[in-house]
Design an enzyme around this catalytic site. Structure first.
Site, short mmCIF file in Angstrom:
data_model
loop_
_atom_site.label_atom_id
_atom_site.label_comp_id
_atom_site.label_asym_id
_atom_site.label_seq_id
_atom_site.Cartn_x
_atom_site.Cartn_y
_atom_site.Cartn_z
N TRP A 97 0.82 -1.21 0.00
CA TRP A 97 0.00 0.00 0.00
C TRP A 97 0.86 1.27 0.00
O TRP A 97 0.35 2.36 -0.04
CB TRP A 97 -0.96 0.02 1.20
CG TRP A 97 -0.32 -0.31 2.51
CD1 TRP A 97 0.29 0.56 3.36
CD2 TRP A 97 -0.25 -1.61 3.12
NE1 TRP A 97 0.74 -0.12 4.46
CE2 TRP A 97 0.41 -1.45 4.35
CE3 TRP A 97 -0.70 -2.87 2.73
CZ2 TRP A 97 0.66 -2.52 5.20
CZ3 TRP A 97 -0.45 -3.94 3.59
CH2 TRP A 97 0.21 -3.77 4.80
N GLU B 85 -5.47 1.12 5.99
CA GLU B 85 -5.72 1.62 7.34
C GLU B 85 -6.86 0.85 8.01
O GLU B 85 -6.80 0.54 9.19
CB GLU B 85 -6.02 3.12 7.34
CG GLU B 85 -4.79 4.00 7.23
CD GLU B 85 -3.70 3.67 8.25
OE1 GLU B 85 -4.02 3.43 9.42
OE2 GLU B 85 -2.52 3.61 7.86
N CYS C 187 11.89 0.95 17.85
CA CYS C 187 11.51 1.20 19.24
C CYS C 187 10.24 0.42 19.55
O CYS C 187 9.21 0.97 19.92
CB CYS C 187 11.28 2.70 19.43
SG CYS C 187 11.22 3.17 21.15
N CYS D 78 17.76 -0.67 20.93
CA CYS D 78 18.51 0.53 21.32
C CYS D 78 19.93 0.53 20.76
O CYS D 78 20.46 1.58 20.39
CB CYS D 78 18.56 0.64 22.84
SG CYS D 78 16.94 0.76 23.58
#
Ligand code: SF4
Length: 333
Positions: free
Chosen positions: A25, A42, A195, A202
């Protein structure tokens, strides 16, 4: 005051340009497919992971390749293409939204957020995403991912921070000047790939020098997820032995799977001696972990609102949840 002059949009966009996944998409900004693809993805991505959505998205767009075509497709056919993805109300809302966009807005997305929010199945979050994606407007959609990224970056391990308010107060630092369409995606992608909730990467994160969470040395915990409750249900199946049929109704009032063809489903933990017990199993649906006991009885009489359906093919749309029941009861004929 928080130091917001770290140029977050630039850094996140830089990372995104080098690391983004190729997803079906993700078409070019202003591509004629953009609105349809984004709207469909969505809706499909609400409550569902990217990797699950990809094959459904491909199948759907192969059959229905533009918004206009979707708006004239029957609900039954849309639900057939949605089959297995769950949360079927999304498919119904998507269809209603496509009709409104075609009739009222000339196949375009309105520019005002208040109008976007009025479209069926589109709330605060999705309307912000669409506003940024389609119109390149400065809008950040704050979902669990974005909330987590901002919280970790600027508040470390602190919980219950009002991130939306924080972003609103620091608009100048947090919105991209030119690339809002990419930026809204970049934030979501960063939250999903780097994250992430369980295991933030990290050590390879390009933002670690400005990250409070990293500085605090707290790599773990801080999870933002909804844990669904487990509930007990009894499902009662009327069976027609001769014709190998099962009685289904659309009148179960469960709050989820409303209006879909199901046997009688009751929230209960009691054994029912008037019915033959078949088996127990678990099924998670719409955030509810269902602990199910399946019962059956052969009967030619069925309550009002029920009708007979084949255990094989049916004209009506039968959700996967019910098809799983078909499989289980088929052993007793
Ligand atoms: S350093 Fe770790 S916690 Fe901070 S933004 Fe990067 S991945 Fe997230």
């Amino acid at each position: 005051m928080h130091n917001c002059r770290n140029n977050l949009p630039k850094k996140i966009l830089q990372w995104y340009d080098n690391n983004k996944r190729s997803l079906p998409w993700r078409v070019k900004f202003k591509s004629p497919k953009m609105l349809y693809y984004r709207l469909l993805s969505e809706f499909m991505l609400q409550q569902t992971q990217v990797k699950t959505v990809i094959p459904y998205f491909k199948k759907f767009t192969k059959k229905i390749n533009n918004l206009k075509k979707l708006s004239t497709t029957s609900e039954r056919n849309v639900l057939k293409l949605w089959e297995g993805l769950g949360y079927y109300r999304r498919a119904k809302n998507l269809l209603s939204t496509s009709k409104i966009l075609i009739k009222k807005y000339d196949a375009k997305l309105p520019k005002k957020i208040e109008e976007i929010k009025k479209l069926p199945g589109i709330g605060e979050y999705t309307s912000n995403v669409l506003l940024a994606l389609i119109h390149n407007k400065a809008a950040i959609a704050v979902d669990g991912n974005v909330k987590r990224v901002f919280t970790r970056l600027y508040f470390g391990n602190k919980k219950d921070v009002n991130i939306k308010e924080f972003i609103d107060k620091n608009k100048k630092s947090f919105y991209s000047r030119k690339r809002n369409s990419d930026y809204v995606e970049a934030l979501m992608e960063f939250g999903a790939l780097i994250c992430n909730a369980r295991d933030p990467k990290c050590s390879i994160c390009e933002l670690k020098s400005m990250c409070k969470y990293y500085k605090q040395g707290r790599k773990h915990s801080l999870r933002i997820s909804k844990i669904s409750k487990e509930k007990k249900f009894n499902i009662y199946c009327y069976l027609d032995k001769k014709h190998k049929k099962i009685a289904l109704t659309r009148k179960n009032k469960l709050g989820f799977l409303d209006n879909f063809y199901l046997p009688s489903v009751k929230e209960s933990s009691y054994k029912n001696k008037n019915w033959n017990y078949l088996c127990s199993y678990k099924n998670t649906i719409s955030n509810t972990k269902m602990n199910i006991k399946l019962y059956y009885k052969f009967s030619s009489k069925i309550p009002q609102d029920f009708g007979w359906y084949s255990l094989g093919k049916n004209k009506a749309f039968i959700p996967t949840f019910t098809k799983k029941i078909f499989k289980r009861v088929s052993v007793v004929y």
